[in-house]
Write a protein that holds these residues in place. Structure first.
Motif, mmCIF file in Angstrom:
data_model
loop_
_atom_site.group_PDB
_atom_site.id
_atom_site.type_symbol
_atom_site.label_atom_id
_atom_site.label_comp_id
_atom_site.label_asym_id
_atom_site.label_seq_id
_atom_site.Cartn_x
_atom_site.Cartn_y
_atom_site.Cartn_z
ATOM 1 N N LEU A 111 0.798 -1.224 0.000
ATOM 2 C CA LEU A 111 0.000 0.000 0.000
ATOM 3 C C LEU A 111 0.833 1.279 0.000
ATOM 4 O O LEU A 111 0.542 2.211 -0.766
ATOM 5 C CB LEU A 111 -0.958 -0.016 1.195
ATOM 6 C CG LEU A 111 -1.961 1.151 1.285
ATOM 7 C CD1 LEU A 111 -2.897 1.133 0.080
ATOM 8 C CD2 LEU A 111 -2.760 1.065 2.580
ATOM 9 N N PRO A 112 1.895 1.405 0.823
ATOM 10 C CA PRO A 112 2.678 2.649 0.795
ATOM 11 C C PRO A 112 3.334 2.941 -0.539
ATOM 12 O O PRO A 112 3.671 4.092 -0.818
ATOM 13 C CB PRO A 112 3.730 2.419 1.894
ATOM 14 C CG PRO A 112 3.112 1.442 2.813
ATOM 15 C CD PRO A 112 2.320 0.525 1.938
ATOM 16 N N PHE A 113 3.531 1.910 -1.378
ATOM 17 C CA PHE A 113 4.108 2.145 -2.695
ATOM 18 C C PHE A 113 3.116 2.822 -3.642
ATOM 19 O O PHE A 113 3.530 3.464 -4.610
ATOM 20 C CB PHE A 113 4.584 0.830 -3.318
ATOM 21 C CG PHE A 113 5.798 0.255 -2.662
ATOM 22 C CD1 PHE A 113 6.808 1.061 -2.177
ATOM 23 C CD2 PHE A 113 5.944 -1.121 -2.527
ATOM 24 C CE1 PHE A 113 7.938 0.533 -1.565
ATOM 25 C CE2 PHE A 113 7.070 -1.666 -1.931
ATOM 26 C CZ PHE A 113 8.063 -0.837 -1.447
ATOM 27 N N SER A 114 1.826 2.650 -3.371
ATOM 28 C CA SER A 114 0.812 3.190 -4.279
ATOM 29 C C SER A 114 0.139 4.446 -3.744
ATOM 30 O O SER A 114 -0.593 5.113 -4.480
ATOM 31 C CB SER A 114 -0.258 2.114 -4.552
ATOM 32 O OG SER A 114 -0.856 1.669 -3.343
ATOM 33 N N SER A 116 0.456 8.255 -2.171
ATOM 34 C CA SER A 116 1.389 9.373 -2.069
ATOM 35 C C SER A 116 1.774 9.610 -0.613
ATOM 36 O O SER A 116 0.910 9.547 0.281
ATOM 37 C CB SER A 116 0.747 10.635 -2.646
ATOM 38 O OG SER A 116 1.503 11.774 -2.320
ATOM 39 N N PRO A 117 3.044 9.873 -0.324
ATOM 40 C CA PRO A 117 3.436 10.170 1.056
ATOM 41 C C PRO A 117 2.676 11.351 1.652
ATOM 42 O O PRO A 117 2.375 11.352 2.848
ATOM 43 C CB PRO A 117 4.935 10.480 0.936
ATOM 44 C CG PRO A 117 5.372 9.754 -0.274
ATOM 45 C CD PRO A 117 4.214 9.813 -1.224
ATOM 46 N N PHE A 158 5.131 4.254 8.355
ATOM 47 C CA PHE A 158 4.175 3.896 7.304
ATOM 48 C C PHE A 158 4.838 3.841 5.933
ATOM 49 O O PHE A 158 4.628 2.904 5.165
ATOM 50 C CB PHE A 158 3.015 4.890 7.288
ATOM 51 C CG PHE A 158 2.015 4.617 6.199
ATOM 52 C CD1 PHE A 158 1.041 3.658 6.369
ATOM 53 C CD2 PHE A 158 2.060 5.317 4.999
ATOM 54 C CE1 PHE A 158 0.122 3.392 5.356
ATOM 55 C CE2 PHE A 158 1.159 5.068 3.992
ATOM 56 C CZ PHE A 158 0.180 4.106 4.166
ATOM 57 N N VAL A 159 5.626 4.855 5.609
ATOM 58 C CA VAL A 159 6.207 4.914 4.258
ATOM 59 C C VAL A 159 7.360 3.940 4.072
ATOM 60 O O VAL A 159 7.791 3.701 2.949
ATOM 61 C CB VAL A 159 6.675 6.349 3.926
ATOM 62 C CG1 VAL A 159 5.508 7.311 3.956
ATOM 63 C CG2 VAL A 159 7.779 6.808 4.864
ATOM 64 N N THR A 160 7.878 3.360 5.161
ATOM 65 C CA THR A 160 9.048 2.485 5.041
ATOM 66 C C THR A 160 8.769 1.017 5.347
ATOM 67 O O THR A 160 9.652 0.184 5.113
ATOM 68 C CB THR A 160 10.170 2.959 5.983
ATOM 69 O OG1 THR A 160 9.681 2.996 7.336
ATOM 70 C CG2 THR A 160 10.666 4.342 5.594
ATOM 71 N N PHE A 161 7.562 0.680 5.835
ATOM 72 C CA PHE A 161 7.403 -0.699 6.289
ATOM 73 C C PHE A 161 7.388 -1.748 5.177
ATOM 74 O O PHE A 161 7.637 -2.930 5.446
ATOM 75 C CB PHE A 161 6.171 -0.846 7.209
ATOM 76 C CG PHE A 161 4.842 -0.923 6.513
ATOM 77 C CD1 PHE A 161 4.404 -2.092 5.924
ATOM 78 C CD2 PHE A 161 3.994 0.169 6.483
ATOM 79 C CE1 PHE A 161 3.165 -2.169 5.307
ATOM 80 C CE2 PHE A 161 2.762 0.104 5.877
ATOM 81 C CZ PHE A 161 2.343 -1.078 5.281
ATOM 82 N N PRO A 162 7.160 -1.430 3.892
ATOM 83 C CA PRO A 162 7.219 -2.512 2.894
ATOM 84 C C PRO A 162 8.619 -2.983 2.545
ATOM 85 O O PRO A 162 8.782 -4.087 2.018
ATOM 86 C CB PRO A 162 6.555 -1.881 1.653
ATOM 87 C CG PRO A 162 5.879 -0.655 2.114
ATOM 88 C CD PRO A 162 6.659 -0.187 3.294
ATOM 89 N N GLU A 220 12.912 10.822 4.041
ATOM 90 C CA GLU A 220 11.491 11.063 3.798
ATOM 91 C C GLU A 220 11.135 12.533 3.990
ATOM 92 O O GLU A 220 11.517 13.156 4.966
ATOM 93 C CB GLU A 220 10.646 10.185 4.716
ATOM 94 C CG GLU A 220 9.150 10.429 4.640
ATOM 95 C CD GLU A 220 8.600 10.286 3.233
ATOM 96 O OE1 GLU A 220 7.622 10.975 2.918
ATOM 97 O OE2 GLU A 220 9.140 9.482 2.446
ATOM 98 N N PHE A 221 10.354 13.049 3.054
ATOM 99 C CA PHE A 221 9.968 14.459 3.104
ATOM 100 C C PHE A 221 8.449 14.646 3.138
ATOM 101 O O PHE A 221 7.924 15.342 4.001
ATOM 102 C CB PHE A 221 10.549 15.203 1.895
ATOM 103 C CG PHE A 221 10.201 16.674 1.872
ATOM 104 C CD1 PHE A 221 10.968 17.597 2.555
ATOM 105 C CD2 PHE A 221 9.086 17.127 1.170
ATOM 106 C CE1 PHE A 221 10.646 18.944 2.545
ATOM 107 C CE2 PHE A 221 8.750 18.470 1.151
ATOM 108 C CZ PHE A 221 9.532 19.383 1.831
ATOM 109 N N GLY A 222 7.731 14.039 2.193
ATOM 110 C CA GLY A 222 6.321 14.343 2.007
ATOM 111 C C GLY A 222 5.450 14.080 3.219
ATOM 112 O O GLY A 222 4.778 14.989 3.729
#
Length: 295
Positions: A111-114, A116-117, A158-162, A220-222
């Motif tokens: 999901l985090p790949f699809s 937007s941050p 969230f943005v890094t767990f995959p 990570e920025f967004g």
């Protein structure tokens, strides 16, 4: 010439290209890397050192810069170990067992790949903000999530767990369960089997996933930008601090902090290359169980 060598020679001739074509492709690749990678890196380090090394190192003595570096390390230091636990558990569960909802779990991991941050950060604001679903309860209990360190950590997780799960999953699926079942048959406990059989087989993929996860966490920025509130000296990570310095027309200081991120990225790339090299040597010298069985 033996008859068997003729088809092989024909296949090699079919895929070989003239020297001119090969050199043109190499030149195009080098030109592309020079324009989009080496030139920007040169600009970053050149601008960072524009006022000399004294000013460059003085930038990192600024309290706000120190706070941004500290917060970046805190966020990565919390997110990476938690994602390590989740990634190993999820990959082991998906790769070794069949259960209802397996496809759904794989989809949720991706999901985090699809998403937007920025959208993921906004979701945390809608959940834990002052007007959010859970925000009033947390505020009544004097717990701040958004515009504070917990929100930054949650967004980073969230943005890094995959990353770790996605690196481990193909390896665990390819290995199957034969070695684990053999260890259990010989009397090993579940923990001993996991520690002495499963983990050694995936150690390079695990390290590779940790490296990628840490790199994304620190850069990570967004998502972090949405939940941080941009409170200078309190909730700014290094990428956010670069933006603040640049918007304040402190260009040299901004590029100095950016150069630190670039150095971390280069170090990550070097470690990644070493891990790939080590992993390649391991696959060459110690074939996987399936290959040995087929041989």
């Amino acid at each position: 010439m033996p008859p068997s060598s003729k088809p092989e020679h024909a296949a090699i001739s079919a895929i070989s290209e003239p020297a001119v074509v090969r050199w043109l492709l190499i030149a195009a690749a080098v030109l592309f890397l020079g324009i989009f990678l080496l030139f920007p890196l040169g600009v970053v380090f050149g601008t960072a050192l524009q006022k000399g090394f004294a000013f460059y190192f003085h930038t990192f003595r600024d309290p706000d810069t120190i706070s941004a570096i500290r917060l970046t390390l805190i966020a990565a230091g919390i997110a990476v170990p938690l994602n390590l636990i989740f990634g190993v558990s999820a990959a082991w569960l998906i790769g070794k067992f069949q259960f209802v909802g397996k496809g759904l779990l794989i989809t949720l991991i991706d999901l985090p790949f699809s998403v937007s941050p920025v959208v993921s950060g906004l979701i945390y604001v809608l959940l834990f903000g002052l007007q959010g679903v859970l925000g009033p309860w947390f505020i009544d209990h004097d717990i701040r999530i958004v515009f504070a360190v917990p929100g930054i950590v949650l967004a980073t997780i969230f943005v890094t767990f995959p990353f770790i799960a996605r690196e481990l999953l193909p390896m665990m699926q390819a290995q199957g369960n034969d070695e684990e079942e053999a260890a259990l048959t010989l009397g090993a406990s579940g923990w001993q089997t996991f520690r002495k059989v499963t983990l050694p087989n995936v150690k390079w993929a695990l390290l590779y996933g940790v490296i990628l996860c840490n790199a994304r966490a620190m850069g990570e920025f967004g998502a972090v930008s949405v939940v941080s509130g941009h409170i200078r000296g309190l909730t700014d990570t290094m990428p956010l601090h670069v933006e603040i310095l640049y918007n304040d027309y402190q260009f040299v200081a901004a590029f100095a902090v950016a150069s630190l991120l670039a150095l971390l990225a280069l170090a990550t790339l070097a470690i990644k290359s070493i891990v790939e090299w080590k992993s390649g040597r391991r696959l060459k010298d110690e074939p996987l169980y399936g290959r040995g069985a087929q041989a």
